[in-house]
Design a protein around this motif. Structure first.
Motif, PDB file in Angstrom:
ATOM      1  N   TRP A   1      -0.381   3.206 -34.489  1.00  0.00           N
ATOM      2  CA  TRP A   1      -1.386   3.934 -33.712  1.00  0.00           C
ATOM      3  C   TRP A   1      -1.069   5.420 -33.708  1.00  0.00           C
ATOM      4  O   TRP A   1       0.037   5.827 -33.396  1.00  0.00           O
ATOM      5  CB  TRP A   1      -1.421   3.438 -32.263  1.00  0.00           C
ATOM      6  N   MET A   2      -2.054   6.236 -34.059  1.00  0.00           N
ATOM      7  CA  MET A   2      -1.945   7.683 -33.889  1.00  0.00           C
ATOM      8  C   MET A   2      -2.751   8.076 -32.657  1.00  0.00           C
ATOM      9  O   MET A   2      -3.820   7.508 -32.396  1.00  0.00           O
ATOM     10  CB  MET A   2      -2.489   8.427 -35.108  1.00  0.00           C
ATOM     11  N   ASP A   3      -2.233   9.058 -31.921  1.00  0.00           N
ATOM     12  CA  ASP A   3      -2.907   9.496 -30.695  1.00  0.00           C
ATOM     13  C   ASP A   3      -3.415  10.920 -30.845  1.00  0.00           C
ATOM     14  O   ASP A   3      -2.769  11.761 -31.467  1.00  0.00           O
ATOM     15  CB  ASP A   3      -1.963   9.391 -29.492  1.00  0.00           C
ATOM     16  N   TYR A   4      -4.583  11.183 -30.250  1.00  0.00           N
ATOM     17  CA  TYR A   4      -5.240  12.487 -30.305  1.00  0.00           C
ATOM     18  C   TYR A   4      -5.756  12.825 -28.913  1.00  0.00           C
ATOM     19  O   TYR A   4      -6.272  11.955 -28.207  1.00  0.00           O
ATOM     20  CB  TYR A   4      -6.410  12.462 -31.294  1.00  0.00           C
ATOM     21  N   GLN A   5      -5.626  14.089 -28.521  1.00  0.00           N
ATOM     22  CA  GLN A   5      -6.106  14.521 -27.220  1.00  0.00           C
ATOM     23  C   GLN A   5      -7.580  14.934 -27.342  1.00  0.00           C
ATOM     24  O   GLN A   5      -7.912  15.819 -28.115  1.00  0.00           O
ATOM     25  CB  GLN A   5      -5.258  15.679 -26.693  1.00  0.00           C
ATOM     26  N   VAL A   6      -8.417  14.267 -26.579  1.00  0.00           N
ATOM     27  CA  VAL A   6      -9.873  14.446 -26.693  1.00  0.00           C
ATOM     28  C   VAL A   6     -10.455  14.806 -25.328  1.00  0.00           C
ATOM     29  O   VAL A   6     -10.003  14.304 -24.289  1.00  0.00           O
ATOM     30  CB  VAL A   6     -10.539  13.156 -27.236  1.00  0.00           C
ATOM     31  N   THR A   7     -11.448  15.681 -25.344  1.00  0.00           N
ATOM     32  CA  THR A   7     -12.149  16.084 -24.125  1.00  0.00           C
ATOM     33  C   THR A   7     -13.650  16.023 -24.364  1.00  0.00           C
ATOM     34  O   THR A   7     -14.145  16.536 -25.377  1.00  0.00           O
ATOM     35  CB  THR A   7     -11.772  17.515 -23.700  1.00  0.00           C
ATOM     36  N   TYR A   8     -14.362  15.390 -23.439  1.00  0.00           N
ATOM     37  CA  TYR A   8     -15.819  15.461 -23.385  1.00  0.00           C
ATOM     38  C   TYR A   8     -16.209  16.336 -22.194  1.00  0.00           C
ATOM     39  O   TYR A   8     -15.624  16.225 -21.112  1.00  0.00           O
ATOM     40  CB  TYR A   8     -16.447  14.080 -23.205  1.00  0.00           C
ATOM     41  N   LEU A   9     -17.206  17.191 -22.399  1.00  0.00           N
ATOM     42  CA  LEU A   9     -17.738  18.014 -21.322  1.00  0.00           C
ATOM     43  C   LEU A   9     -19.252  17.906 -21.344  1.00  0.00           C
ATOM     44  O   LEU A   9     -19.884  18.193 -22.373  1.00  0.00           O
ATOM     45  CB  LEU A   9     -17.314  19.474 -21.478  1.00  0.00           C
ATOM     46  N   ALA A  10     -19.833  17.484 -20.220  1.00  0.00           N
ATOM     47  CA  ALA A  10     -21.282  17.395 -20.079  1.00  0.00           C
ATOM     48  C   ALA A  10     -21.725  18.335 -18.967  1.00  0.00           C
ATOM     49  O   ALA A  10     -21.268  18.207 -17.825  1.00  0.00           O
ATOM     50  CB  ALA A  10     -21.702  15.962 -19.759  1.00  0.00           C
ATOM     51  N   GLU A  11     -22.592  19.285 -19.308  1.00  0.00           N
ATOM     52  CA  GLU A  11     -23.132  20.240 -18.334  1.00  0.00           C
ATOM     53  C   GLU A  11     -24.606  19.910 -18.111  1.00  0.00           C
ATOM     54  O   GLU A  11     -25.416  20.004 -19.043  1.00  0.00           O
ATOM     55  CB  GLU A  11     -22.977  21.675 -18.842  1.00  0.00           C
ATOM     56  N   ALA A  12     -24.929  19.521 -16.884  1.00  0.00           N
ATOM     57  CA  ALA A  12     -26.283  19.087 -16.554  1.00  0.00           C
ATOM     58  C   ALA A  12     -26.991  20.140 -15.709  1.00  0.00           C
ATOM     59  O   ALA A  12     -26.379  20.777 -14.846  1.00  0.00           O
ATOM     60  CB  ALA A  12     -26.249  17.759 -15.803  1.00  0.00           C
TER      61      ALA A  12
ATOM     62  N   LEU B   1     -23.830  18.846 -24.229  1.00  0.00           N
ATOM     63  CA  LEU B   1     -22.671  17.978 -24.431  1.00  0.00           C
ATOM     64  C   LEU B   1     -21.705  18.618 -25.429  1.00  0.00           C
ATOM     65  O   LEU B   1     -22.112  19.045 -26.513  1.00  0.00           O
ATOM     66  CB  LEU B   1     -23.121  16.613 -24.948  1.00  0.00           C
ATOM     67  N   TYR B   2     -20.422  18.659 -25.041  1.00  0.00           N
ATOM     68  CA  TYR B   2     -19.378  19.239 -25.885  1.00  0.00           C
ATOM     69  C   TYR B   2     -18.291  18.188 -26.131  1.00  0.00           C
ATOM     70  O   TYR B   2     -17.978  17.378 -25.249  1.00  0.00           O
ATOM     71  CB  TYR B   2     -18.744  20.456 -25.215  1.00  0.00           C
ATOM     72  N   LEU B   3     -17.732  18.250 -27.332  1.00  0.00           N
ATOM     73  CA  LEU B   3     -16.631  17.364 -27.706  1.00  0.00           C
ATOM     74  C   LEU B   3     -15.509  18.213 -28.281  1.00  0.00           C
ATOM     75  O   LEU B   3     -15.736  19.042 -29.165  1.00  0.00           O
ATOM     76  CB  LEU B   3     -17.108  16.339 -28.740  1.00  0.00           C
ATOM     77  N   GLN B   4     -14.307  18.002 -27.773  1.00  0.00           N
ATOM     78  CA  GLN B   4     -13.127  18.701 -28.297  1.00  0.00           C
ATOM     79  C   GLN B   4     -12.073  17.681 -28.703  1.00  0.00           C
ATOM     80  O   GLN B   4     -11.795  16.736 -27.961  1.00  0.00           O
ATOM     81  CB  GLN B   4     -12.539  19.657 -27.265  1.00  0.00           C
ATOM     82  N   ALA B   5     -11.509  17.875 -29.882  1.00  0.00           N
ATOM     83  CA  ALA B   5     -10.429  17.017 -30.354  1.00  0.00           C
ATOM     84  C   ALA B   5      -9.296  17.886 -30.874  1.00  0.00           C
ATOM     85  O   ALA B   5      -9.532  18.861 -31.587  1.00  0.00           O
ATOM     86  CB  ALA B   5     -10.922  16.081 -31.457  1.00  0.00           C
ATOM     87  N   VAL B   6      -8.071  17.535 -30.506  1.00  0.00           N
ATOM     88  CA  VAL B   6      -6.873  18.218 -30.999  1.00  0.00           C
ATOM     89  C   VAL B   6      -6.178  17.263 -31.967  1.00  0.00           C
ATOM     90  O   VAL B   6      -5.742  16.172 -31.570  1.00  0.00           O
ATOM     91  CB  VAL B   6      -5.927  18.607 -29.849  1.00  0.00           C
ATOM     92  N   VAL B   7      -6.097  17.684 -33.230  1.00  0.00           N
ATOM     93  CA  VAL B   7      -5.593  16.809 -34.290  1.00  0.00           C
ATOM     94  C   VAL B   7      -4.280  17.368 -34.838  1.00  0.00           C
ATOM     95  O   VAL B   7      -4.266  18.471 -35.402  1.00  0.00           O
ATOM     96  CB  VAL B   7      -6.629  16.683 -35.430  1.00  0.00           C
ATOM     97  N   PRO B   8      -3.173  16.657 -34.699  1.00  0.00           N
ATOM     98  CA  PRO B   8      -1.906  17.104 -35.274  1.00  0.00           C
ATOM     99  C   PRO B   8      -1.878  16.812 -36.775  1.00  0.00           C
ATOM    100  O   PRO B   8      -2.241  15.707 -37.218  1.00  0.00           O
ATOM    101  CB  PRO B   8      -0.857  16.288 -34.519  1.00  0.00           C
TER     102      PRO B   8
END
Length: 274
Positions: free
Chosen positions: A127-138, A150-157
């Protein structure tokens, strides 16, 4: 024996202080809760997995309102949702506004995303792990229709090998672990998975990473990276080129940071495209 006094269960007998009027004439941009953790079942293109998410939730408070109802944020999170994905986060943001009697608000969810990966030679799985963030502004429009950004952020090593070091050295080249951070604004109706973003970042690095590598895998990774050197500038440009023409992405920010192996500092680069 005395009878049980159940009057405390009748909430209509208690004052609702938050709903009082406020006379200071100062609206609050964001008020809510931060750092609340929940176990979640995330939907992914490779099946569902369990993880823990940290939420930040807030709404705008009008000048005439004394306070918001903090417990309603938690109540929204406690609703039974079998699986979570980008559409679920957008739906929660839409549900939050009428629940909190607000015109606009935000939900941010940070969590660890897991992907089962297969080593390049031995085929051992890990298993590889990645730090992910979802942001929804309504935001509620004049016709009471709620729009969500809707925003998506992923940090990939990943691994990056220095082209300059390769060019000037007689023996090998220095390399380092790098983080590629991708923040994209999504079309709310589009389906862009975390796995797609991860694959793009990994394919544009000198080499991707695995949690477990056997000796034949380590040889492959070392030689593959040596044949694919990348500056930090190359990382952000190559990833941006892959994403900029994707119709599902409305805007993007790409940042790469190299944790230098021959310096006591990092190198970084960033590109933002509307």
């Amino acid at each position: 024996m005395n009878d049980l006094n159940t009057s405390f269960l009748k909430t209509n007998t208690l004052p609702d202080v938050q709903s009082n009027q406020d006379s200071r004439a100062l609206p609050i941009e964001r008020v809510g809760i931060r750092g609340i953790k929940q176990p979640v079942l995330m939907r992914s293109s490779n099946g569902s997995f369990s993880t823990v998410a940290s939420f930040e939730m807030d709404v705008a408070l009008p000048a005439d309102k004394k306070g918001t109802h903090m417990s309603r944020f938690v109540s929204l999170l406690e609703q039974d949702r079998k699986e979570i994905d980008s559409a679920s986060v957008a739906t929660m943001a839409k549900e939050m506004l009428p629940l909190l009697q607000a015109k606009q608000g935000r939900i941010q969810m940070r969590y660890t995303h897991f992907v089962k990966k297969i080593a390049p030679v031995s085929a051992v799985q890990s298993w590889m792990d990645y730090q992910v963030t979802y942001l929804a502004e309504a935001k509620q429009g004049v016709d009471e229709h709620i729009e969500v950004d809707l925003y998506l952020q992923a940090v990939v090593p990943v691994m990056s090998l220095c082209p300059c070091s390769k060019e000037i050295s007689d023996y090998g080249a220095h390399n380092q672990r790098s983080h590629i951070t991708m923040l994209v604004k999504l079309d709310s109706d589009a389906q862009l998975t975390v796995e797609e973003l991860v694959r793009i970042a990994e394919s544009e690095a000198s080499s991707e990473l695995w949690a477990i590598l056997k000796r034949p895998d380590e040889k492959w990774v070392t030689e593959h990276a040596y044949e694919n050197p990348k500056f930090v500038e190359d990382l952000v440009r190559d990833v941006a080129c892959r994403l900029k023409n994707d119709q599902r992405i409305l805007s993007l920010m790409i940042e790469a940071e190299n944790f230098e192996s021959i310096h006591n500092h990092s190198a970084f680069a960033r590109i933002s495209l509307p």
